[in-house]
Design a protein around this motif. Structure first.
Motif, mmCIF file in Angstrom:
data_model
loop_
_atom_site.group_PDB
_atom_site.id
_atom_site.type_symbol
_atom_site.label_atom_id
_atom_site.label_comp_id
_atom_site.label_asym_id
_atom_site.label_seq_id
_atom_site.Cartn_x
_atom_site.Cartn_y
_atom_site.Cartn_z
ATOM 1 N N PHE A 209 -45.904 24.546 68.524
ATOM 2 C CA PHE A 209 -45.947 23.370 67.656
ATOM 3 C C PHE A 209 -44.572 23.011 67.104
ATOM 4 O O PHE A 209 -44.249 21.841 66.943
ATOM 5 C CB PHE A 209 -46.904 23.668 66.496
ATOM 6 C CG PHE A 209 -47.046 22.568 65.474
ATOM 7 C CD1 PHE A 209 -47.828 21.451 65.728
ATOM 8 C CD2 PHE A 209 -46.422 22.666 64.235
ATOM 9 C CE1 PHE A 209 -47.982 20.445 64.776
ATOM 10 C CE2 PHE A 209 -46.560 21.663 63.285
ATOM 11 C CZ PHE A 209 -47.343 20.554 63.557
ATOM 12 N N TYR A 210 -43.740 24.035 66.877
ATOM 13 C CA TYR A 210 -42.560 23.824 66.023
ATOM 14 C C TYR A 210 -41.415 24.744 66.414
ATOM 15 O O TYR A 210 -41.609 25.832 66.954
ATOM 16 C CB TYR A 210 -42.981 24.093 64.572
ATOM 17 C CG TYR A 210 -41.877 24.320 63.568
ATOM 18 C CD1 TYR A 210 -41.083 23.277 63.128
ATOM 19 C CD2 TYR A 210 -41.664 25.588 63.024
ATOM 20 C CE1 TYR A 210 -40.079 23.493 62.176
ATOM 21 C CE2 TYR A 210 -40.680 25.813 62.067
ATOM 22 C CZ TYR A 210 -39.888 24.760 61.649
ATOM 23 O OH TYR A 210 -38.906 24.964 60.720
ATOM 24 N N THR A 211 -40.189 24.298 66.133
ATOM 25 C CA THR A 211 -39.011 25.151 66.174
ATOM 26 C C THR A 211 -37.940 24.545 65.277
ATOM 27 O O THR A 211 -38.115 23.446 64.734
ATOM 28 C CB THR A 211 -38.487 25.334 67.621
ATOM 29 O OG1 THR A 211 -37.540 26.401 67.646
ATOM 30 C CG2 THR A 211 -37.816 24.064 68.131
ATOM 31 N N ALA A 212 -36.845 25.261 65.133
ATOM 32 C CA ALA A 212 -35.704 24.763 64.351
ATOM 33 C C ALA A 212 -34.440 25.001 65.145
ATOM 34 O O ALA A 212 -34.320 25.988 65.869
ATOM 35 C CB ALA A 212 -35.624 25.468 62.994
ATOM 36 N N ASP A 213 -33.490 24.104 65.012
ATOM 37 C CA ASP A 213 -32.225 24.266 65.736
ATOM 38 C C ASP A 213 -31.389 25.395 65.161
ATOM 39 O O ASP A 213 -30.583 25.993 65.868
ATOM 40 C CB ASP A 213 -31.424 22.961 65.703
ATOM 41 C CG ASP A 213 -31.944 21.939 66.702
ATOM 42 O OD1 ASP A 213 -32.606 22.348 67.678
ATOM 43 O OD2 ASP A 213 -31.695 20.740 66.505
ATOM 44 N N SER A 214 -31.551 25.681 63.879
ATOM 45 C CA SER A 214 -30.777 26.763 63.259
ATOM 46 C C SER A 214 -31.666 27.537 62.297
ATOM 47 O O SER A 214 -31.933 27.095 61.173
ATOM 48 C CB SER A 214 -29.557 26.218 62.514
ATOM 49 O OG SER A 214 -28.903 27.265 61.800
ATOM 50 N N TRP A 215 -32.099 28.723 62.726
ATOM 51 C CA TRP A 215 -32.879 29.591 61.838
ATOM 52 C C TRP A 215 -31.996 30.166 60.745
ATOM 53 O O TRP A 215 -32.491 30.542 59.669
ATOM 54 C CB TRP A 215 -33.552 30.694 62.640
ATOM 55 C CG TRP A 215 -34.553 30.162 63.628
ATOM 56 C CD1 TRP A 215 -34.450 30.141 64.989
ATOM 57 C CD2 TRP A 215 -35.803 29.525 63.319
ATOM 58 N NE1 TRP A 215 -35.554 29.540 65.554
ATOM 59 C CE2 TRP A 215 -36.402 29.152 64.548
ATOM 60 C CE3 TRP A 215 -36.474 29.226 62.131
ATOM 61 C CZ2 TRP A 215 -37.635 28.507 64.619
ATOM 62 C CZ3 TRP A 215 -37.702 28.589 62.198
ATOM 63 C CH2 TRP A 215 -38.270 28.236 63.416
ATOM 64 N N PHE A 216 -30.722 30.229 60.982
ATOM 65 C CA PHE A 216 -29.784 30.697 59.958
ATOM 66 C C PHE A 216 -29.726 29.692 58.812
ATOM 67 O O PHE A 216 -29.722 30.074 57.641
ATOM 68 C CB PHE A 216 -28.404 30.898 60.573
ATOM 69 C CG PHE A 216 -27.443 31.641 59.691
ATOM 70 C CD1 PHE A 216 -27.591 33.004 59.485
ATOM 71 C CD2 PHE A 216 -26.378 30.999 59.090
ATOM 72 C CE1 PHE A 216 -26.686 33.712 58.683
ATOM 73 C CE2 PHE A 216 -25.482 31.687 58.283
ATOM 74 C CZ PHE A 216 -25.640 33.052 58.083
#
Length: 463
Positions: A209-216
């Motif tokens: 469903f989801y992700t992020a370009d920067s988990w940091f």
């Protein structure tokens, strides 16, 4: 004595040829001063930059005797390497440009080599007061205005509303749930289960469903939202508050709702492999109006651009991203001419023309408070229009977090990201194998405790 001082001042103005010493510039349009500028903009951003530079050269530059000569560099990392090499005088390095786009770390490298101009010398206090104070603060290093804000960005939630509406109608998950990280995590797990259930003869084929370009960045901002610091004394703070950041990511990643991916989330959005993602506003141009499935079927879709999510009970905060323009030491004449261009380039009218077509956000108070509404109404690209509305909302409601600057920052970011992704990938493999003999909750509980302890242990063993 008084007359002597006046004579000395006149002589200094003449010798140094400092434009503005008498309130007028000393450039000769028949023999213009050439200002070199390096930038790393690409695509539409490069076109907008080129158009504005051409206009400056044709108008203000032509009148005052200033010509901007631009060079495009392939990427921000390549540009940074060129700046450092030039500043340090490495063999074969190009001479420094008069102006370069860059980030505080680029300015830091120039300061260490005494190659940076303090722009406070060429901007009055009243002129600097026109800019958003947090943008000026980010560009100030060792009390020098090292990076003038020209186009900033933040992070937002890109949502494929077409895909989400189908999911929402079937499960009751509302768009309001996406205002918090905990809500996104819950929705991600349900989306995986929902898509998996559509093919009962093929178990385990649910979609992320989801992700992020920067988990940091998620960790930095998340801790800030919770009133804590992720980076303390140049080391990571994995305290009780951090566990909330971990939990919001880890469970959904292990259960398939969050995809662990090394590229940009927009790549997955183009193929319908995710429904939403967190990324930079500058990435808006990579989101179109269609998605192409593996069988080459094309579907028209609509996007929503939502404000940055907040951890439950936390303060509204988002990261402040994007660089600015840096002026390098040369002659007083060229430094002044560089400032003339930057003042023109960042006036609300020019600045809005640049950012309104690129996904960046403006840098002056007047642009946010008066000019932006007109550009929202005139924007032809629906995604840009939505983005500008969201940027305006965040400007009014959010605080902006500025990451610290220190030599080992990039290495700490990379190490954290690699370790986090590796932990999720390994835990998901173990979770799937445990499902043959345990239910979902039991399998997750078993991998969860061990994974978190191991992850924290990697940092404790090196401190």
């Amino acid at each position: 004595m008084k007359r002597t001082r006046i004579v000395i001042l006149i002589l200094l103005c003449t010798i140094l040829a400092i434009p503005g010493c008498s309130g007028k510039n000393s450039f000769d349009p028949r023999s213009p001063v050439i200002i070199t500028l390096w930038h790393n903009y690409g695509g539409q951003m490069e076109k907008s930059m080129n158009d504005l530079v051409e206009e400056f050269n044709r108008t203000v530059g032509n009148e005052q005797g200033i010509i901007i000569n631009i060079t495009s560099v392939s990427s921000s990392s390549a540009l940074y390497e060129k700046i450092v090499a030039a500043a340090e005088g490495n063999p074969g390095a190009s001479p420094l440009p008069n102006i370069t786009t860059g980030y505080p770390k680029s300015a830091y490298a120039l300061i260490k080599n005494d190659k940076l101009v303090d722009l406070k010398e060429y901007f009055s206090e009243s002129e600097l007061d026109e800019y958003l104070p947090q943008f000026i603060a980010e560009g100030t290093i060792s009390d020098k205005l090292a990076v003038l804000p020209t186009a900033k960005s933040t992070e937002v939630l890109f949502l494929n509303k077409t895909l989400f509406d189908s999911f929402s109608a079937a499960t009751g998950i509302s768009i309001d749930q996406l205002t918090t990280f905990e809500g996104i995590s819950e929705a991600a797990i349900k989306y995986y289960e929902w898509t998996d259930s559509q093919t009962p003869d093929i178990p385990g084929d649910g979609k992320a469903f989801y992700t992020a370009d920067s988990w940091f960045n998620t960790a930095q901002v998340g801790m800030n939202q919770l009133g804590d610091d992720f980076i303390v004394n140049e080391t990571l703070n994995l305290s009780r508050n951090y566990k909330r950041i971990w939990d919001s990511y880890f469970e959904a990643a292990v259960k398939g709702g969050i995809v662990v991916y090394d590229g940009y989330s927009s790549d997955l959005a183009k193929t319908g492999d995710i429904v939403c993602s967190i990324g930079s506003t500058a990435g808006i141009l990579f989101y179109g109006s269609t998605i192409t499935y593996p069988d080459n079927t094309i579907e028209n879709v609509e996007y929503e651009i939502l404000p940055y999510p907040v951890f439950e009970g936390g303060n509204k905060a988002a990261i402040q991203r994007g660089g600015g323009m840096i002026v390098t030491k040369s002659t007083k004449e060229k430094e002044y001419a560089s400032a003339v261009f930057l003042k023109w380039f960042t006036t609300p009218e020019q600045n809005m023309r640049f950012i309104s077509e690129t996904g960046y956000i403006p840098v002056t108070k007047r642009a946010f408070e008066t000019v932006i509404d007109d550009y929202i109404n005139k924007a032809e690209n629906d995604n840009i229009k939505k983005l500008l509305k969201t940027a305006l909302t965040m400007y009014n409601e959010y605080e902006f977090y500025i990451p610290p600057i220190f030599d080992d920052f990039d290495n700490i970011e990379k190490t954290y990201t690699d370790r986090l992704k590796s932990a999720a990938i390994n835990a998901r493999k173990e979770y799937l194998s445990l499902l043959t003999e345990r239910n979902s909750d039991q399998a997750y509980e078993e991998v969860y405790n061990r994974a978190f302890e191991d992850f924290v242990g990697l940092y404790e063993s090196h401190q």
